[in-house]
Design an enzyme around this catalytic site. Structure first.
Site, short mmCIF file in Angstrom:
data_model
loop_
_atom_site.label_atom_id
_atom_site.label_comp_id
_atom_site.label_asym_id
_atom_site.label_seq_id
_atom_site.Cartn_x
_atom_site.Cartn_y
_atom_site.Cartn_z
CG HIS A 90 -71.73 42.33 31.24
ND1 HIS A 90 -72.01 42.14 32.51
CD2 HIS A 90 -70.75 40.96 30.97
CE1 HIS A 90 -71.19 41.47 33.21
NE2 HIS A 90 -70.47 40.73 32.15
CG HIS A 145 -69.93 42.79 27.09
ND1 HIS A 145 -68.97 43.48 27.89
CD2 HIS A 145 -69.65 41.45 27.52
CE1 HIS A 145 -68.12 42.84 28.26
NE2 HIS A 145 -68.42 41.42 27.98
NE ARG A 164 -72.03 38.00 29.23
CZ ARG A 164 -71.01 38.11 29.11
NH1 ARG A 164 -70.95 38.44 27.54
NH2 ARG A 164 -69.88 37.38 29.78
CB ALA A 202 -60.75 40.26 27.78
CD GLN A 203 -63.88 42.90 34.42
OE1 GLN A 203 -64.68 42.07 34.51
NE2 GLN A 203 -63.84 44.12 34.58
CB ALA A 232 -58.83 40.45 15.44
CB SER A 279 -58.10 42.73 22.93
OG SER A 279 -58.73 42.64 21.71
NE ARG A 338 -69.33 37.59 23.53
CZ ARG A 338 -68.42 38.08 24.69
NH1 ARG A 338 -67.11 37.55 24.58
NH2 ARG A 338 -68.84 38.76 25.97
CD GLU A 389 -66.42 33.44 31.92
OE1 GLU A 389 -66.95 33.25 30.86
OE2 GLU A 389 -65.39 33.98 32.12
#
Ligand SMILES: Cc1cc2nc3c(=O)[nH]c(=O)nc-3n(C[C@H](O)[C@H](O)[C@H](O)COP(=O)(O)OP(=O)(O)OC[C@H]3O[C@@H](n4cnc5c(N)ncnc54)[C@H](O)[C@@H]3O)c2cc1C
Length: 498
Positions: A228, A334, A270, A48-49, A19, A45, A369, A116
């Site tokens: 998570h 997470h 999740r 992130a996988q 960001a 950032s 999210r 996903e």
């Protein structure tokens, strides 16, 4: 010298994740970026996988991506924010490609998009397998380094926002220095590391959010903390918990306990999987992710290290061979859906303050999210903030040296946060947490953010999205909570001057 006059009047960006760098790169003028570490280190950032979600596939449509985002948000998304940010996905990918991000391709033409959980189409763009965040960030860091107008101050953080009569007039740094400015852009990331078990970097404890709240900015959706289900359950000596991506379950790995028994459907959302694991652990079990055999019958064994090289490395660093043994896992914080309330330009309620990325709350995520929407939001909102600043008036700066505020504490309340405002919440636990933290909030940033989460979670007497009240089942209150510190009994402008 206490005042950094060289930077007087420049926009100050606090935080150098996706960001912050997106904001810096889209600004049309010199700016200062504050980064606690050398660029790229200690930012979520970089970790992130999964990747970045955008509706660019031939069978996809922005309307479908909007629908999936609204469904995940469980009735609390701000529809206008969803439409604006998700709608900007395709242009975000174009800009990132222009800036040199090497998204994986199918052959030599279109991008290789992945599916996903809770996305109805394959729309997650990856870079180098499970190294997507690092791949995107490295391209942006190269751009930042090529632009002399962007000055990065390493090892420097924002401590206080100096506001006079409802308007930002400058920022205080951890070095004791002051930058007079009318433009502060918060991009400090989430607050995950407030909790003992978190996948976020240790520096993401919400101190920027605390500074904004103390200066009088409104917060929103603070009760919504996403867990998570599968962080590596190993002793980390205080470091963050390495993440085992959902993609591993997607590829066929199953959740078992120490007896080898499966106890839940791994492919649920999740928050459901996190709750199932939390309950099983409360019953005294240990939980493992067994990646030795895939549902395809072929097994993950031969492909794990190739498909998930970063995860395989993390496991091996902790003495676990995912090809040969089940991986011990537990849920960990997470993502924080809540944050500094902003409009679609990233403007906070305090004039001169903008916020973007995980520290902000645009209303995109609602109560939960949708995976891979946060990198998209960080990039798009960084850009939106910069465009707003570029188009705003260039006011002359006229702040005298203000009194220096006293240093604030940042004590560790991880165990209390896990216990009181964890995955399974109830009135007693939340009240105990709020009672413990509130008296400390005047002088401690972590106590302030923790108390604000507890207070909002107490007020939400229902279960919705990531917020699960074992004493209030069912969803009843489709309303978002916006508040200042004053509204929740934590003193507004609680800055103590030295
Ligand atoms: C392990 C992991 C995997 C993830 N995978 C995905 C994924 O695949 N897809 C996806 O969309 N999202 C993913 N997320 C979420 C996503 O990475 C973050 O939400 C997003 O990167 C946030 O970007 P940001 O720029 O707001 O914050 P960050 O990238 O965290 O950057 C914020 C920076 O601000 C710094 N900072 C903190 N306090 C201050 C201060 N007071 N002053 C100055 N600087 C400060 C921090 O040290 C940090 O460097 C993942 C998160 C984690 C932890």
């Amino acid at each position: 010298m206490m005042t950094l006059t060289r930077f007087a009047g420049w926009p100050v960006i606090a935080g150098a994740g996706l960001a912050g760098l997106s904001a810096a790169l889209h600004l049309d003028r010199p700016c200062v970026v504050l980064s606690p570490t050398p660029l790229g280190e200690e930012a979520a950032s970089m970790l992130a996988q999964g990747g970045l979600a955008a509706a660019i596939g031939h069978d996809d449509d922005v309307a479908l991506h909007i629908r999936d985002t609204l469904a995940a948000g469980d009735g609390l998304c701000d529809r206008r924010a969803v439409e604006a940010i998700i709608g900007a996905g395709p242009s975000a990918i174009e800009t990132l490609l222009d800036w040199g991000v090497a998204f994986n391709r199918k052959g030599s033409s279109s991008l290789d998009l992945h599916l996903e959980a809770a996305h109805s189409r394959a729309r997650i763009a990856h870079v180098r397998g499970d190294g997507s965040g690092a791949g995107i960030m490295q391209a942006l860091i190269a751009q930042v380094k090529s632009l002399p107008r962007i000055v990065v101050l390493d090892g420097v953080t924002l401590e206080h926002i100096h506001a006079v009569e409802g308007r930002v007039r400058g920022v205080w740094l951890n070095t004791g220095q002051f930058i007079p400015t009318n433009t502060c852009i918060l991009a400090c990331g989430g607050a995950g590391a407030l909790y003992a078990g978190a996948t976020s970097p240790n520096s993401n404890t919400g101190r920027g959010l605390a500074a904004a709240a103390r200066a009088g900015a409104q917060l929103a959706d603070m009760e919504f903390v996403q867990f998570h289900p599968t962080a590596l359950d190993v002793e980390t000596g205080g470091a963050r918990s390495p993440l085992i991506s959902e993609a591993v379950r997607g590829a066929g790995a199953v959740l078992i306990d120490e007896t080898g028994t499966r106890f839940t459907d791994e492919l649920q959302s999740r928050d459901r999987v996190s709750r199932a694991i939390a309950r099983h652990r409360l019953e005294g079990h240990r939980v493992f992710l067994d990646a030795r055999s895939g549902k395809t019958g072929k097994g993950l064994k031969q492909i794990f290290s190739r498909q998930f090289p970063g995860i395989a490395l993390s496991c091996r660093q902790h003495g676990i061979d995912p090809d040969r043994e089940p991986i011990p896992v537990r849920p960990a914080v997470h993502y924080h859906m809540g944050g500094v309330a902003t409009d679609l330009h990233g403007r906070a309620s305090l004039a001169g303050l903008w916020a973007c990325g995980e520290v902000a709350c645009t209303g995109l995520h609602g109560a939960n999210r949708l995976a891979s929407n946060s990198l998209l939001e960080a990039f798009v909102m960084g850009r939106a903030v910069a465009w707003d600043v570029n188009n705003g008036p260039r006011e002359r700066h006229s702040c005298q040296d203000p009194s220096r505020p006293a240093r604030l504490g940042a004590a560790s309340f991880g165990q209390q946060m896990d216990k009181g405002a964890g995955i399974l919440r109830d009135q007693d636990g939340l009240e105990a947490l709020a009672t413990y933290l509130t008296p400390l909030a005047d002088r401690d940033d972590h106590a302030l953010v923790g108390a604000a989460i507890a207070s909002a979670a107490l007020r939400r007497r229902e279960s919705r999205g990531s917020h699960w009240r074992v004493d209030c089942q069912g969803a009843t209150e489709a309303e978002r909570f916006h508040f200042t510190l004053k509204d929740i009994g934590l003193q507004e402008r609680s800055i103590v001057y030295a």
